[in-house]
Design an enzyme around this catalytic site. Structure first.
Site, PDB file in Angstrom:
ATOM      1  N   CYS A 134       0.843  -1.191   0.000  1.00 39.96           N
ATOM      2  CA  CYS A 134       0.000   0.000   0.000  1.00 39.96           C
ATOM      3  C   CYS A 134       0.877   1.238   0.000  1.00 39.96           C
ATOM      4  O   CYS A 134       1.458   1.594   1.039  1.00 39.96           O
ATOM      5  CB  CYS A 134      -0.936  -0.010   1.207  1.00 39.96           C
ATOM      6  SG  CYS A 134      -1.939   1.496   1.352  1.00 39.96           S
ATOM      7  N   CYS A 137      -0.353   3.958   2.357  1.00 34.20           N
ATOM      8  CA  CYS A 137      -0.137   3.631   3.767  1.00 34.20           C
ATOM      9  C   CYS A 137       1.326   3.797   4.172  1.00 34.20           C
ATOM     10  O   CYS A 137       1.633   4.319   5.249  1.00 34.20           O
ATOM     11  CB  CYS A 137      -0.552   2.185   4.044  1.00 34.20           C
ATOM     12  SG  CYS A 137      -2.234   1.769   3.572  1.00 34.20           S
ATOM     13  N   ASP A 138       2.237   3.346   3.311  1.00 31.71           N
ATOM     14  CA  ASP A 138       3.642   3.224   3.705  1.00 31.71           C
ATOM     15  C   ASP A 138       4.607   4.111   2.931  1.00 31.71           C
ATOM     16  O   ASP A 138       5.799   4.163   3.264  1.00 31.71           O
ATOM     17  CB  ASP A 138       4.091   1.764   3.542  1.00 31.71           C
ATOM     18  CG  ASP A 138       3.252   0.804   4.366  1.00 31.71           C
ATOM     19  OD1 ASP A 138       2.878   1.179   5.493  1.00 31.71           O
ATOM     20  OD2 ASP A 138       2.972  -0.310   3.895  1.00 31.71           O
TER      21      ASP A 138
END
Length: 305
Positions: A134, A137-138
């Site tokens: 992701c 997300c990261d």
């Protein structure tokens, strides 16, 4: 004995939340169970430009709007991971990891699909230590560093665009000569000075003791070592129907087989969104499935009264 809902929906993404809105508007008492975060995978998208009625919005904004709409219509929502499903005396019994059991007259599975893995040695070991699924997300953890995106569909191209804004360099690795994603996304990447492409290539190995430091890519029989800090895998998704085995017919890829009304082999059990067999998996088609499944579930409940 737990209380009984008219319709219970497993999954709180676009399909599940749209289903909840339609079920509530039809006067059905509705519960949505979501194991992680409401909004589904669309919340991973930093910019969405193909959702009807919104020329441009973040995935989080779309997810929040869908959740707010469902709750305003009267949907009940709970964060629960569903671990089992069975039917007894005409009612569905839905078990959760917390030990809770929910009853419903009809159930809609809108569980989506989880990212596919590469099947490369040490992938699981390095997941969270350089190997990611992701970008939204990261991606921030790799700001100013060299990263790669593995895949050629819309998700991969969107990830690469997002990462190119914050990373020093982005290499897009794809096993085919042409991208499967939208041409506009590919065009936007081609003009980014910090984006390069490795086409007709596959990842064969991962390097790093405790953190990823490089990948080995094979192209036309040649091995290329690519030093990098982060690898974002975007090669598709796979549904997880483990809690529902025996109640669904699955195709060769594990997707639930259903009718045009999203019904399954089990009377009163419906599927909607990315978890079912279909040709197009987009947020808008998931929402469409949610409406279709909800109306079909409403008809089933009314016919059984």
């Amino acid at each position: 004995m737990p209380e009984c809902y008219d319709i219970l929906i497993v999954g709180g993404g676009p399909a599940g939340l749209t289903a909840a809105t339609y079920a509530c508007r039809a006067g059905k008492r509705t519960l949505v169970l979501e194991k992680a975060a409401f909004g589904g995978q669309i919340t991973w998208s930093p910019k969405v430009e193909n959702f009807p009625g919104m020329s441009s919005a973040t995935g989080v904004e779309i997810g929040d709007a869908l959740l707010d709409q469902a709750m305003q219509q009267g949907a009940e929502v709970e964060l629960e991971e569903v671990t089992g499903l069975k039917k007894e005396d005409g009612l569905f019994m839905v078990s959760a990891a917390s030990g809770a059991v929910f009853r419903a007259r009809a159930v809609i599975l809108a569980t989506g699909a989880k990212p596919r893995t590469m099947g490369v040695p040490r992938e699981e070991e390095l997941t969270g230590s350089g190997v990611c699924y992701c970008a939204v997300c990261d991606g921030a953890f790799f700001a100013g560093q060299d990263v790669a995106v593995y895949g050629g569909g819309n998700s991969a191209l969107q990830d690469a665009l997002f990462l190119s804004e914050i990373c020093r360099s982005v290499t897009v690795i794809h096993r085919r000569a042409e991208f499967r994603g939208e041409e506009k996304l590919a065009e936007a990447l081609r003009v980014r000075a910090n984006v390069t492409f490795l086409l007709n290539a596959t990842i064969k190995a991962l390097e790093g003791d405790t953190e990823l430091c490089a990948v080995t890519v094979e192209r036309s029989g040649e091995e290329i070592r690519l030093p990098l800090s982060g690898l974002f895998v975007a090669i598709g998704h796979r549904p997880d129907h483990t809690p529902f085995y025996g109640m669904l017919t699955l195709d060769d890829d594990g997707y639930a087989v259903s009718s045009e009304e999203c019904s399954t082999q089990t009377s009163g059990l419906f599927v909607a969104g990315d978890c079912r067999t279909k040709n197009v998996r987009q947020a808008v088609t998931a929402a469409s499935d949610g409406a279709v499944a909800a109306l079909a579930a409403c008809r089933f409940v009314e016919a059984s009264e």
